[in-house]
Design a protein around this motif. Structure first.
Motif, PDB file in Angstrom:
ATOM      1  N   ASP A   2       0.820  -1.203   0.000  1.00 53.28           N
ATOM      2  CA  ASP A   2       0.000   0.000   0.000  1.00 53.28           C
ATOM      3  C   ASP A   2       0.862   1.265   0.000  1.00 53.28           C
ATOM      4  OD1 ASP A   2      -2.476   1.215   0.066  1.00 53.28           O
ATOM      5  OD2 ASP A   2      -2.340   1.534   2.217  1.00 53.28           O
ATOM      6  N   HIS A   6       1.483   3.838  -3.113  1.00 54.61           N
ATOM      7  CA  HIS A   6       1.112   5.239  -2.879  1.00 54.61           C
ATOM      8  C   HIS A   6       2.243   6.154  -3.358  1.00 54.61           C
ATOM      9  CE1 HIS A   6       0.818   8.891  -0.335  1.00 54.61           C
ATOM     10  NE2 HIS A   6      -0.464   8.742  -0.558  1.00 54.61           N
ATOM     11  N   ASP A   7       3.475   5.804  -2.999  1.00 50.73           N
ATOM     12  CA  ASP A   7       4.624   6.626  -3.409  1.00 50.73           C
ATOM     13  C   ASP A   7       4.850   6.556  -4.917  1.00 50.73           C
ATOM     14  OD1 ASP A   7       4.885   7.246  -0.798  1.00 50.73           O
ATOM     15  OD2 ASP A   7       6.693   6.064  -0.423  1.00 50.73           O
ATOM     16  N   LEU A   9       2.571   6.123  -7.149  1.00 52.74           N
ATOM     17  CA  LEU A   9       1.529   6.944  -7.787  1.00 52.74           C
ATOM     18  C   LEU A   9       1.877   8.430  -7.702  1.00 52.74           C
ATOM     19  CD1 LEU A   9      -1.739   5.101  -6.659  1.00 52.74           C
ATOM     20  CD2 LEU A   9      -0.756   5.161  -8.951  1.00 52.74           C
ATOM     21  N   GLU A  51      -2.235   0.603  -9.977  1.00 53.23           N
ATOM     22  CA  GLU A  51      -3.579   0.638  -9.387  1.00 53.23           C
ATOM     23  C   GLU A  51      -4.233  -0.742  -9.432  1.00 53.23           C
ATOM     24  OE1 GLU A  51      -5.333   3.851 -11.524  1.00 53.23           O
ATOM     25  OE2 GLU A  51      -4.826   5.294  -9.964  1.00 53.23           O
ATOM     26  N   LYS A  54      -2.992  -2.699  -6.510  1.00 56.58           N
ATOM     27  CA  LYS A  54      -3.634  -2.172  -5.296  1.00 56.58           C
ATOM     28  C   LYS A  54      -5.079  -2.648  -5.194  1.00 56.58           C
ATOM     29  CE  LYS A  54      -3.743   2.081  -3.759  1.00 56.58           C
ATOM     30  NZ  LYS A  54      -3.835   3.535  -3.765  1.00 56.58           N
ATOM     31  N   THR A  58      -6.909  -4.633  -2.263  1.00 52.32           N
ATOM     32  CA  THR A  58      -8.015  -3.976  -1.558  1.00 52.32           C
ATOM     33  C   THR A  58      -9.297  -4.797  -1.658  1.00 52.32           C
ATOM     34  OG1 THR A  58      -7.064  -1.857  -2.169  1.00 52.32           O
ATOM     35  CG2 THR A  58      -9.312  -1.812  -1.371  1.00 52.32           C
TER      36      THR A  58
ATOM     37  N   ARG B  57      -3.170  11.167   3.029  1.00 53.51           N
ATOM     38  CA  ARG B  57      -2.216  10.419   3.855  1.00 53.51           C
ATOM     39  C   ARG B  57      -1.028  11.308   4.221  1.00 53.51           C
ATOM     40  NH1 ARG B  57      -0.527   4.362   2.252  1.00 53.51           N
ATOM     41  NH2 ARG B  57      -2.678   4.448   1.589  1.00 53.51           N
ATOM     42  N   ALA B  84      -4.320   9.473  -3.615  1.00 50.92           N
ATOM     43  CA  ALA B  84      -4.091   8.234  -4.362  1.00 50.92           C
ATOM     44  C   ALA B  84      -4.970   7.117  -3.798  1.00 50.92           C
ATOM     45  CB  ALA B  84      -2.620   7.831  -4.278  1.00 50.92           C
ATOM     46  N   LEU B  87     -10.445   4.843  -2.113  1.00 52.19           N
ATOM     47  CA  LEU B  87     -11.456   4.414  -1.151  1.00 52.19           C
ATOM     48  C   LEU B  87     -11.754   5.455  -0.081  1.00 52.19           C
ATOM     49  CD1 LEU B  87     -10.552   0.646  -0.691  1.00 52.19           C
ATOM     50  CD2 LEU B  87     -12.456   1.613  -1.956  1.00 52.19           C
ATOM     51  N   PRO B 104      -3.147   9.432  -9.961  1.00 55.12           N
ATOM     52  CA  PRO B 104      -2.698  10.630 -10.649  1.00 55.12           C
ATOM     53  C   PRO B 104      -3.812  11.195 -11.518  1.00 55.12           C
ATOM     54  CG  PRO B 104      -1.415   8.686 -11.327  1.00 55.12           C
ATOM     55  CD  PRO B 104      -2.585   8.211 -10.566  1.00 55.12           C
TER      56      PRO B 104
END
Lengths: 225, 120
Positions: A2, A6-7, A9, A51, A54, A58, B57, B84, B87, B104
Protein backbone atom coordinates in the motif's frame (compact mmCIF):
# COMPACT_ATOMS: atom_id res chain seq x y z
CA UNK A 1 2.42 -2.76 -0.90
CA UNK A 2 0.00 0.00 0.00
CA UNK A 3 2.74 2.44 1.00
CA UNK A 4 4.99 1.59 -1.94
CA UNK A 5 2.16 1.95 -4.46
CA UNK A 6 1.11 5.24 -2.88
CA UNK A 7 4.62 6.63 -3.41
CA UNK A 8 4.81 5.23 -6.93
CA UNK A 9 1.53 6.94 -7.79
CA UNK A 10 2.88 10.23 -6.44
CA UNK A 11 5.99 9.84 -8.61
CA UNK A 12 3.87 9.05 -11.65
CA UNK A 13 1.69 12.05 -10.87
CA UNK A 14 4.74 14.31 -10.99
CA UNK A 15 6.11 12.78 -14.22
CA UNK A 16 2.74 12.96 -15.95
CA UNK A 17 2.04 16.53 -14.87
CA UNK A 18 5.47 17.85 -15.86
CA UNK A 19 5.07 16.23 -19.26
CA UNK A 20 1.69 17.95 -19.53
CA UNK A 21 3.36 21.24 -18.60
CA UNK A 22 5.94 20.66 -21.34
CA UNK A 23 3.12 19.97 -23.81
CA UNK A 24 1.48 23.24 -22.79
CA UNK A 25 4.52 25.27 -23.89
CA UNK A 26 3.60 27.51 -26.82
CA UNK A 27 5.50 26.71 -30.00
CA UNK A 28 6.88 23.41 -28.73
CA UNK A 29 8.77 21.47 -31.40
CA UNK A 30 6.38 18.93 -32.94
CA UNK A 31 8.76 16.01 -32.49
CA UNK A 32 9.30 16.88 -28.82
CA UNK A 33 5.53 17.11 -28.41
CA UNK A 34 5.07 13.72 -30.02
CA UNK A 35 7.66 12.15 -27.69
CA UNK A 36 6.05 13.81 -24.67
CA UNK A 37 2.60 12.53 -25.65
CA UNK A 38 3.96 9.00 -25.98
CA UNK A 39 5.63 9.32 -22.57
CA UNK A 40 2.33 10.48 -21.01
CA UNK A 41 0.63 7.44 -22.49
CA UNK A 42 3.22 5.12 -20.92
CA UNK A 43 3.05 6.82 -17.53
CA UNK A 44 -0.70 6.34 -17.55
CA UNK A 45 -0.25 2.70 -18.46
CA UNK A 46 2.28 2.26 -15.64
CA UNK A 47 -0.15 3.94 -13.25
CA UNK A 48 -2.92 1.62 -14.32
CA UNK A 49 -0.79 -1.42 -13.50
CA UNK A 50 0.08 -0.07 -10.05
CA UNK A 51 -3.58 0.64 -9.39
CA UNK A 52 -4.50 -2.83 -10.60
CA UNK A 53 -2.25 -4.46 -8.00
CA UNK A 54 -3.63 -2.17 -5.30
CA UNK A 55 -7.16 -2.99 -6.35
CA UNK A 56 -6.67 -6.73 -6.13
CA UNK A 57 -5.24 -6.37 -2.63
CA UNK A 58 -8.02 -3.98 -1.56
CA UNK A 59 -10.91 -5.86 -3.12
CA UNK A 60 -9.81 -9.16 -1.61
CA UNK A 61 -9.69 -7.90 1.92
CA UNK A 62 -12.49 -5.32 1.97
CA UNK A 63 -16.16 -5.92 2.64
CA UNK A 64 -18.86 -4.68 0.25
CA UNK A 65 -19.67 -1.92 2.74
CA UNK A 66 -16.07 -0.72 2.80
CA UNK A 67 -15.80 -0.83 -0.97
CA UNK A 68 -18.91 1.28 -1.41
CA UNK A 69 -21.08 1.42 -4.50
CA UNK A 70 -20.64 2.87 -7.96
CA UNK A 71 -23.09 4.34 -10.44
CA UNK A 72 -22.44 2.06 -13.40
CA UNK A 73 -23.56 4.48 -16.12
CA UNK A 74 -21.31 7.19 -14.74
CA UNK A 75 -18.36 4.79 -14.40
CA UNK A 76 -18.78 3.61 -18.02
CA UNK A 77 -18.92 7.19 -19.31
CA UNK A 78 -15.85 8.24 -17.33
CA UNK A 79 -13.93 5.14 -18.41
CA UNK A 80 -14.65 5.89 -22.08
CA UNK A 81 -13.47 9.49 -21.60
CA UNK A 82 -10.26 8.34 -19.93
CA UNK A 83 -9.52 5.87 -22.66
CA UNK A 84 -8.86 8.41 -25.38
CA UNK A 85 -6.34 10.21 -23.17
CA UNK A 86 -4.44 6.98 -22.67
CA UNK A 87 -3.94 6.36 -26.38
CA UNK A 88 -3.25 9.70 -28.04
CA UNK A 89 -2.07 8.03 -31.25
CA UNK A 90 -5.33 6.12 -31.77
CA UNK A 91 -8.78 7.38 -32.66
CA UNK A 92 -11.17 5.59 -30.35
CA UNK A 93 -14.92 5.64 -30.80
CA UNK A 94 -17.02 4.02 -28.12
CA UNK A 95 -20.64 3.59 -29.11
CA UNK A 96 -22.67 3.10 -25.98
CA UNK A 97 -26.12 1.64 -25.60
CA UNK A 98 -28.55 3.73 -23.58
CA UNK A 99 -27.05 3.63 -20.14
CA UNK A 100 -29.50 2.64 -17.42
CA UNK A 101 -30.13 5.16 -14.69
CA UNK A 102 -29.89 3.98 -11.11
CA UNK A 103 -27.74 0.93 -11.86
CA UNK A 104 -25.47 0.70 -8.85
CA UNK A 105 -22.88 -1.99 -8.31
CA UNK A 106 -20.51 -2.97 -5.52
CA UNK A 107 -16.95 -1.68 -5.78
CA UNK A 108 -16.95 2.11 -5.40
CA UNK A 109 -14.06 3.79 -7.23
CA UNK A 110 -12.60 0.40 -8.19
CA UNK A 111 -15.36 -0.16 -10.76
CA UNK A 112 -14.22 2.64 -13.04
CA UNK A 113 -10.64 1.41 -12.78
CA UNK A 114 -11.76 -2.08 -13.71
CA UNK A 115 -13.63 -0.76 -16.74
CA UNK A 116 -10.70 1.39 -17.84
CA UNK A 117 -8.39 -1.61 -17.56
CA UNK A 118 -10.63 -3.86 -19.64
CA UNK A 119 -11.12 -1.19 -22.31
CA UNK A 120 -7.41 -0.33 -22.39
CA UNK A 121 -6.57 -4.03 -22.78
CA UNK A 122 -8.98 -4.25 -25.70
CA UNK A 123 -7.46 -1.20 -27.38
CA UNK A 124 -3.93 -2.59 -26.93
CA UNK A 125 -4.99 -5.82 -28.61
CA UNK A 126 -6.56 -3.97 -31.53
CA UNK A 127 -3.91 -3.37 -34.22
CA UNK A 128 -6.02 -0.72 -35.97
CA UNK A 129 -5.43 2.99 -35.54
CA UNK A 130 -9.17 3.58 -35.61
CA UNK A 131 -10.69 1.59 -32.79
CA UNK A 132 -14.43 1.09 -32.63
CA UNK A 133 -15.91 -0.24 -29.45
CA UNK A 134 -19.52 -1.07 -28.77
CA UNK A 135 -20.45 -0.94 -25.11
CA UNK A 136 -23.67 -2.45 -23.84
CA UNK A 137 -24.88 -2.35 -20.26
CA UNK A 138 -27.69 -4.69 -19.30
CA UNK A 139 -29.25 -6.34 -16.31
CA UNK A 140 -27.89 -9.83 -15.90
CA UNK A 141 -30.94 -12.06 -15.59
CA UNK A 142 -28.99 -15.30 -15.73
CA UNK A 143 -26.82 -14.25 -12.86
CA UNK A 144 -29.41 -14.84 -10.19
CA UNK A 145 -30.63 -11.33 -10.92
CA UNK A 146 -27.76 -10.19 -8.76
CA UNK A 147 -26.01 -7.92 -11.13
CA UNK A 148 -25.27 -6.00 -14.28
CA UNK A 149 -23.17 -6.87 -17.28
CA UNK A 150 -21.01 -4.57 -19.32
CA UNK A 151 -20.24 -6.09 -22.71
CA UNK A 152 -17.46 -4.45 -24.71
CA UNK A 153 -17.25 -5.57 -28.33
CA UNK A 154 -14.41 -4.86 -30.70
CA UNK A 155 -14.72 -6.40 -34.19
CA UNK A 156 -11.01 -5.92 -34.95
CA UNK A 157 -9.34 -7.04 -31.75
CA UNK A 158 -6.69 -9.71 -32.28
CA UNK A 159 -6.67 -12.15 -29.39
CA UNK A 160 -3.68 -14.43 -28.94
CA UNK A 161 -4.74 -17.99 -29.80
CA UNK A 162 -4.06 -19.17 -26.27
CA UNK A 163 -6.61 -16.74 -24.86
CA UNK A 164 -9.18 -18.28 -27.18
CA UNK A 165 -8.35 -21.81 -26.14
CA UNK A 166 -7.82 -21.37 -22.41
CA UNK A 167 -9.77 -19.80 -19.58
CA UNK A 168 -8.45 -16.32 -19.00
CA UNK A 169 -7.40 -17.04 -15.42
CA UNK A 170 -5.19 -19.96 -16.40
CA UNK A 171 -3.32 -18.33 -19.31
CA UNK A 172 -0.39 -17.47 -17.05
CA UNK A 173 0.15 -21.14 -16.23
CA UNK A 174 0.64 -21.97 -19.92
CA UNK A 175 3.00 -19.26 -21.08
CA UNK A 176 4.08 -16.41 -18.83
CA UNK A 177 5.49 -14.37 -21.72
CA UNK A 178 2.07 -14.41 -23.36
CA UNK A 179 0.34 -13.78 -20.06
CA UNK A 180 2.22 -10.50 -19.71
CA UNK A 181 0.60 -9.32 -22.95
CA UNK A 182 -2.85 -9.90 -21.51
CA UNK A 183 -2.12 -8.93 -17.92
CA UNK A 184 -4.96 -6.40 -17.99
CA UNK A 185 -7.43 -9.17 -18.79
CA UNK A 186 -5.98 -11.35 -16.04
CA UNK A 187 -6.38 -8.45 -13.66
CA UNK A 188 -9.98 -7.96 -14.79
CA UNK A 189 -10.75 -11.59 -14.02
CA UNK A 190 -9.16 -11.44 -10.56
CA UNK A 191 -10.70 -8.09 -9.65
CA UNK A 192 -14.17 -9.03 -10.89
CA UNK A 193 -14.01 -12.26 -8.86
CA UNK A 194 -12.91 -10.32 -5.78
CA UNK A 195 -15.85 -7.94 -6.21
CA UNK A 196 -18.26 -10.86 -6.39
CA UNK A 197 -18.65 -10.70 -10.16
CA UNK A 198 -17.01 -12.33 -13.15
CA UNK A 199 -15.14 -11.58 -16.37
CA UNK A 200 -15.04 -13.54 -19.57
CA UNK A 201 -13.78 -13.16 -23.11
CA UNK A 202 -15.89 -14.48 -25.98
CA UNK A 203 -13.87 -14.67 -29.21
CA UNK A 204 -15.72 -14.26 -32.49
CA UNK A 205 -13.79 -17.06 -34.16
CA UNK A 206 -11.13 -19.74 -33.66
CA UNK A 207 -7.55 -19.72 -34.91
CA UNK A 208 -4.92 -17.04 -35.00
CA UNK A 209 -6.31 -15.15 -37.97
CA UNK A 210 -9.86 -14.65 -36.66
CA UNK A 211 -10.48 -11.22 -35.25
CA UNK A 212 -13.04 -9.73 -32.94
CA UNK A 213 -14.27 -10.54 -29.47
CA UNK A 214 -16.70 -9.51 -26.77
CA UNK A 215 -15.35 -8.81 -23.29
CA UNK A 216 -18.04 -9.39 -20.69
CA UNK A 217 -17.77 -7.96 -17.22
CA UNK A 218 -20.36 -8.99 -14.64
CA UNK A 219 -20.70 -6.85 -11.56
CA UNK A 220 -22.71 -7.42 -8.44
CA UNK A 221 -25.71 -5.21 -7.85
CA UNK A 222 -25.06 -2.99 -4.83
CA UNK A 223 -26.75 -4.45 -1.79
CA UNK A 224 -27.13 -7.97 -3.24
CA UNK A 225 -25.55 -10.99 -1.61
CA UNK B 1 -7.38 36.05 -8.60
CA UNK B 2 -8.38 32.81 -6.86
CA UNK B 3 -6.12 32.04 -3.90
CA UNK B 4 -5.07 28.53 -2.92
CA UNK B 5 -3.58 26.80 0.13
CA UNK B 6 -1.77 23.56 -0.77
CA UNK B 7 -1.59 20.77 1.84
CA UNK B 8 0.54 17.72 0.99
CA UNK B 9 3.39 16.00 2.82
CA UNK B 10 5.47 15.51 -0.34
CA UNK B 11 7.56 18.55 -1.17
CA UNK B 12 7.73 17.65 -4.87
CA UNK B 13 3.95 17.35 -5.08
CA UNK B 14 3.53 20.76 -3.41
CA UNK B 15 5.97 22.23 -5.95
CA UNK B 16 4.10 20.52 -8.76
CA UNK B 17 0.75 22.00 -7.70
CA UNK B 18 2.38 25.40 -7.35
CA UNK B 19 3.85 25.17 -10.87
CA UNK B 20 0.52 24.12 -12.39
CA UNK B 21 -1.60 26.63 -10.51
CA UNK B 22 0.69 29.59 -11.03
CA UNK B 23 0.94 28.82 -14.74
CA UNK B 24 -2.85 28.89 -14.97
CA UNK B 25 -3.15 32.16 -13.09
CA UNK B 26 -3.96 31.05 -9.55
CA UNK B 27 -2.33 32.56 -6.49
CA UNK B 28 -0.72 30.11 -4.07
CA UNK B 29 -0.97 31.84 -0.69
CA UNK B 30 0.47 29.09 1.47
CA UNK B 31 1.64 25.52 1.81
CA UNK B 32 1.49 22.99 4.64
CA UNK B 33 3.05 19.55 4.96
CA UNK B 34 0.54 17.93 7.32
CA UNK B 35 -2.97 18.50 8.57
CA UNK B 36 -1.92 20.12 11.80
CA UNK B 37 0.31 22.66 10.06
CA UNK B 38 -2.58 23.40 7.72
CA UNK B 39 -4.88 24.08 10.67
CA UNK B 40 -2.31 26.30 12.33
CA UNK B 41 -1.71 28.34 9.19
CA UNK B 42 -5.40 28.52 8.37
CA UNK B 43 -6.43 29.70 11.82
CA UNK B 44 -3.75 32.38 12.05
CA UNK B 45 -4.24 33.98 8.65
CA UNK B 46 -6.86 36.67 8.26
CA UNK B 47 -6.88 36.34 4.49
CA UNK B 48 -8.44 32.90 4.03
CA UNK B 49 -7.71 31.06 0.77
CA UNK B 50 -10.56 30.63 -1.69
CA UNK B 51 -9.66 26.97 -2.16
CA UNK B 52 -7.65 24.39 -0.21
CA UNK B 53 -6.08 21.47 -2.06
CA UNK B 54 -5.87 18.70 0.52
CA UNK B 55 -3.96 15.42 0.48
CA UNK B 56 -5.10 12.58 2.75
CA UNK B 57 -2.22 10.42 3.86
CA UNK B 58 -0.03 12.77 5.87
CA UNK B 59 1.81 12.50 9.19
CA UNK B 60 0.48 14.02 12.44
CA UNK B 61 -3.02 14.68 11.08
CA UNK B 62 -4.56 13.26 7.93
CA UNK B 63 -6.54 15.17 5.32
CA UNK B 64 -10.00 14.00 6.39
CA UNK B 65 -9.42 15.12 9.96
CA UNK B 66 -7.89 18.42 8.86
CA UNK B 67 -10.84 19.07 6.51
CA UNK B 68 -13.31 18.49 9.36
CA UNK B 69 -11.43 20.88 11.65
CA UNK B 70 -11.11 23.59 9.01
CA UNK B 71 -14.81 23.37 8.16
CA UNK B 72 -15.65 23.73 11.85
CA UNK B 73 -13.81 27.06 11.74
CA UNK B 74 -15.32 28.08 8.42
CA UNK B 75 -18.16 25.95 7.01
CA UNK B 76 -17.99 27.82 3.70
CA UNK B 77 -14.36 26.92 3.00
CA UNK B 78 -13.97 25.09 -0.32
CA UNK B 79 -11.75 22.02 -0.15
CA UNK B 80 -10.61 19.90 -3.11
CA UNK B 81 -9.46 16.55 -1.85
CA UNK B 82 -6.70 14.91 -3.87
CA UNK B 83 -5.57 11.42 -2.98
CA UNK B 84 -4.09 8.23 -4.36
CA UNK B 85 -6.49 6.36 -2.05
CA UNK B 86 -9.72 6.13 -4.03
CA UNK B 87 -11.46 4.41 -1.15
CA UNK B 88 -11.18 7.53 0.96
CA UNK B 89 -13.50 9.49 -1.36
CA UNK B 90 -16.68 8.89 0.65
CA UNK B 91 -14.94 9.82 3.91
CA UNK B 92 -13.55 12.97 2.30
CA UNK B 93 -16.93 14.03 0.93
CA UNK B 94 -18.61 13.24 4.25
CA UNK B 95 -16.00 15.43 5.94
CA UNK B 96 -17.09 18.28 3.66
CA UNK B 97 -14.73 18.20 0.68
CA UNK B 98 -16.54 19.75 -2.27
CA UNK B 99 -14.54 17.81 -4.89
CA UNK B 100 -12.45 14.64 -4.96
CA UNK B 101 -9.68 14.02 -7.45
CA UNK B 102 -7.91 10.65 -7.53
CA UNK B 103 -4.17 10.68 -8.13
CA UNK B 104 -2.70 10.63 -10.65
CA UNK B 105 -4.95 13.16 -12.34
CA UNK B 106 -4.62 15.11 -15.57
CA UNK B 107 -3.67 18.73 -15.16
CA UNK B 108 -6.83 19.80 -17.00
CA UNK B 109 -8.98 17.86 -14.52
CA UNK B 110 -7.53 19.85 -11.63
CA UNK B 111 -8.00 23.14 -13.46
CA UNK B 112 -11.59 22.22 -14.41
CA UNK B 113 -12.41 21.57 -10.76
CA UNK B 114 -10.71 24.80 -9.72
CA UNK B 115 -12.74 26.76 -12.27
CA UNK B 116 -15.96 25.05 -11.28
CA UNK B 117 -15.66 25.74 -7.59
CA UNK B 118 -14.19 29.21 -8.04
CA UNK B 119 -17.27 30.25 -9.97
CA UNK B 120 -19.79 28.58 -7.64
Amino acid sequence: MDLVSHDMLNDNQAVQSYLELILAIQGLDSRAADYARKAVSHVRSSTMRIENVKTIVTARKASAATLGRADLAEAVKEACDDLQHMFPSKAIKAKMSTLPEGATVTGGGLVKELLVTVMASVVKLDPEKDVQLRVEVAEEAGYGNRGWTVAIEDPHVKLPAMVKETDIDSVHTKDSSLASKVSGLLFAKMAADALGGDFDVQPSGDGDAARGAIFVLKLRRAGSR
Amino acid sequence: MTSVLIVDDEMFIVELYRDILQLRGYKVVGTAFDGEEALRKYSTTSDKPDVIIMDHRMPVMNGVQATKEILKMNPKQKVIFVSADVLVEKEARDAGAIEFLPKPFRMDDLIDKMKRISSS
